[in-house]
Design an enzyme around this catalytic site. Structure first.
Site, mmCIF file in Angstrom:
data_model
loop_
_atom_site.group_PDB
_atom_site.id
_atom_site.type_symbol
_atom_site.label_atom_id
_atom_site.label_comp_id
_atom_site.label_asym_id
_atom_site.label_seq_id
_atom_site.Cartn_x
_atom_site.Cartn_y
_atom_site.Cartn_z
ATOM 1 C CG ASP A 161 66.670 -64.176 -86.218
ATOM 2 O OD1 ASP A 161 66.865 -64.936 -85.254
ATOM 3 O OD2 ASP A 161 65.531 -63.837 -86.587
ATOM 4 C CG HIS A 216 64.797 -64.598 -78.780
ATOM 5 N ND1 HIS A 216 64.271 -63.477 -79.382
ATOM 6 C CD2 HIS A 216 64.920 -65.531 -79.772
ATOM 7 C CE1 HIS A 216 64.080 -63.716 -80.670
ATOM 8 N NE2 HIS A 216 64.477 -64.945 -80.927
#
Length: 325
Positions: free
Chosen positions: A67, A63
């Site tokens: 991070d 996604h």
């Protein structure tokens, strides 16, 4: 087949854990490495490991949260220079990136703004639920997760290896190598000129079942997790929170270590590796995550940065045994 955890932290890097990136090393199988997510400083982690950027041929992004993708532009740029395999007159090998629809725009926008010109081709594949890659050795399927953003888990399935033709047995019967061997290898029943009948299945060695790896990151509970992890040899599952923080996990679209263990148990997975650990769990506090998970699913481990887990080949099984199971 090996899993190397280049980063095991959640949200932001800490002194103990970099942000998420996982390398599936298929060096014996196809001399390749596949990356799953490329968090910030993944290229630095690669320099500390035995995994080489020149071996990376595929990248799967779960996604678009930072991070999990902020290390991608840096990795792609450094790959121009860090000993990439040279083909076609000096161009590094091409790369395929699988991910959500916005990924291509993100990568090209950053590279364009930085005036980076890659020496190799980057092919983008927009991920959808279902099979997104398939060849003679492996298939990869994507499963929609529940994280408040377009998000996918990945299931990597190694194809079964067909048993070897037992040539010496055929030679001992007086057969000569030729097209008939191919038919026997395919399991066909052959009638010889002298009237003998050869059942091909009796002259092919045991099949070796393929391995299954499921990678589930950044999601709260959803039935698709069980589908992604069904009968997996290894389930890699996020464990951002401990079992006492299920409300917090649900609020932020994450899972607890106990939920990860419950998913592994329900899916019939053989092993569970916890990753994507919040920075709040330092030292012995991280051990508590494992302890809680093991109370539900005993074969649980927690990943640390640069740790490598071997996924050994399965033992061979005869076709009739496989079909019976």
């Amino acid at each position: 087949m090996e899993l190397e955890f280049l980063g095991t932290g959640a949200g932001q890097p800490s002194k103990q854990r970099n942000v998420t990136s996982i390398a599936l090393r298929l060096l014996d199988e196809r001399n390749e490495v596949w990356l799953f997510d490329v968090g910030e400083a993944t290229q630095h982690q690669l320099l500390k490991s035995n995994t080489r950027s020149r071996k990376v041929t595929k990248i799967f992004i779960t996604h678009m949260h930072g991070d999990h993708i902020f290390g991608l532009p840096g990795f792609l740029t450094s790959r121009n220079f860090q000993g990439s395999e040279i083909i076609d007159g000096g161009r590094p090998t091409d790369l395929t990136i699988y991910g959500p629809a916005a990924l291509q725009q993100f990568v090209f926008s950053v590279l364009r703004a930085a005036q980076v010109r890659l020496q190799y081709r980057v092919n983008f594949v927009q991920v959808h639920t279902g099979v997104i890659f398939n060849d003679k050795q492996f298939s990869v399927s994507a499963f929609a997760m529940n994280h408040g953003i377009e998000d996918y888990a990945y299931r990597v399935v190694e194809k079964d290896t067909v048993g070897e033709l037992e040539v010496q047995k055929l030679l001992d019967l007086g057969l000569q190598s030729g097209p008939v061997f191919g038919k026997i290898k395919a399991g066909q029943t052959i009638k010889l000129s002298d009237g003998r009948v050869i059942n091909g299945q009796e002259f092919v060695g045991s099949d070796r079942p393929g391995r299954i790896v499921a990678i589930v990151l950044d999601t709260k509970e959803t039935p698709a997790i069980i589908d992604a992890a069904k009968n997996a040899d290894v389930l890699v599952h996020e464990a951002t929170y401990d079992g006492d923080n299920s409300v917090m996990a649900k609020k932020h679209g994450h899972s607890t270590s106990v939920q990860a263990a419950e998913h592994a148990k329900k899916a019939g997975a053989k092993g569970l590796i916890l990753t994507h650990i919040s920075a709040r769990y330092l030292g012995h506090m991280a051990d508590q995550l494992v302890k809680q998970a093991k109370s539900v699913f005993p074969n649980t481990e927690i990943a640390h940065d640069l740790e490598v887990f071997d996924i050994p080949a399965k033992k061979s099984e005869r076709k009739d045994q496989v079909n019976a199971g």
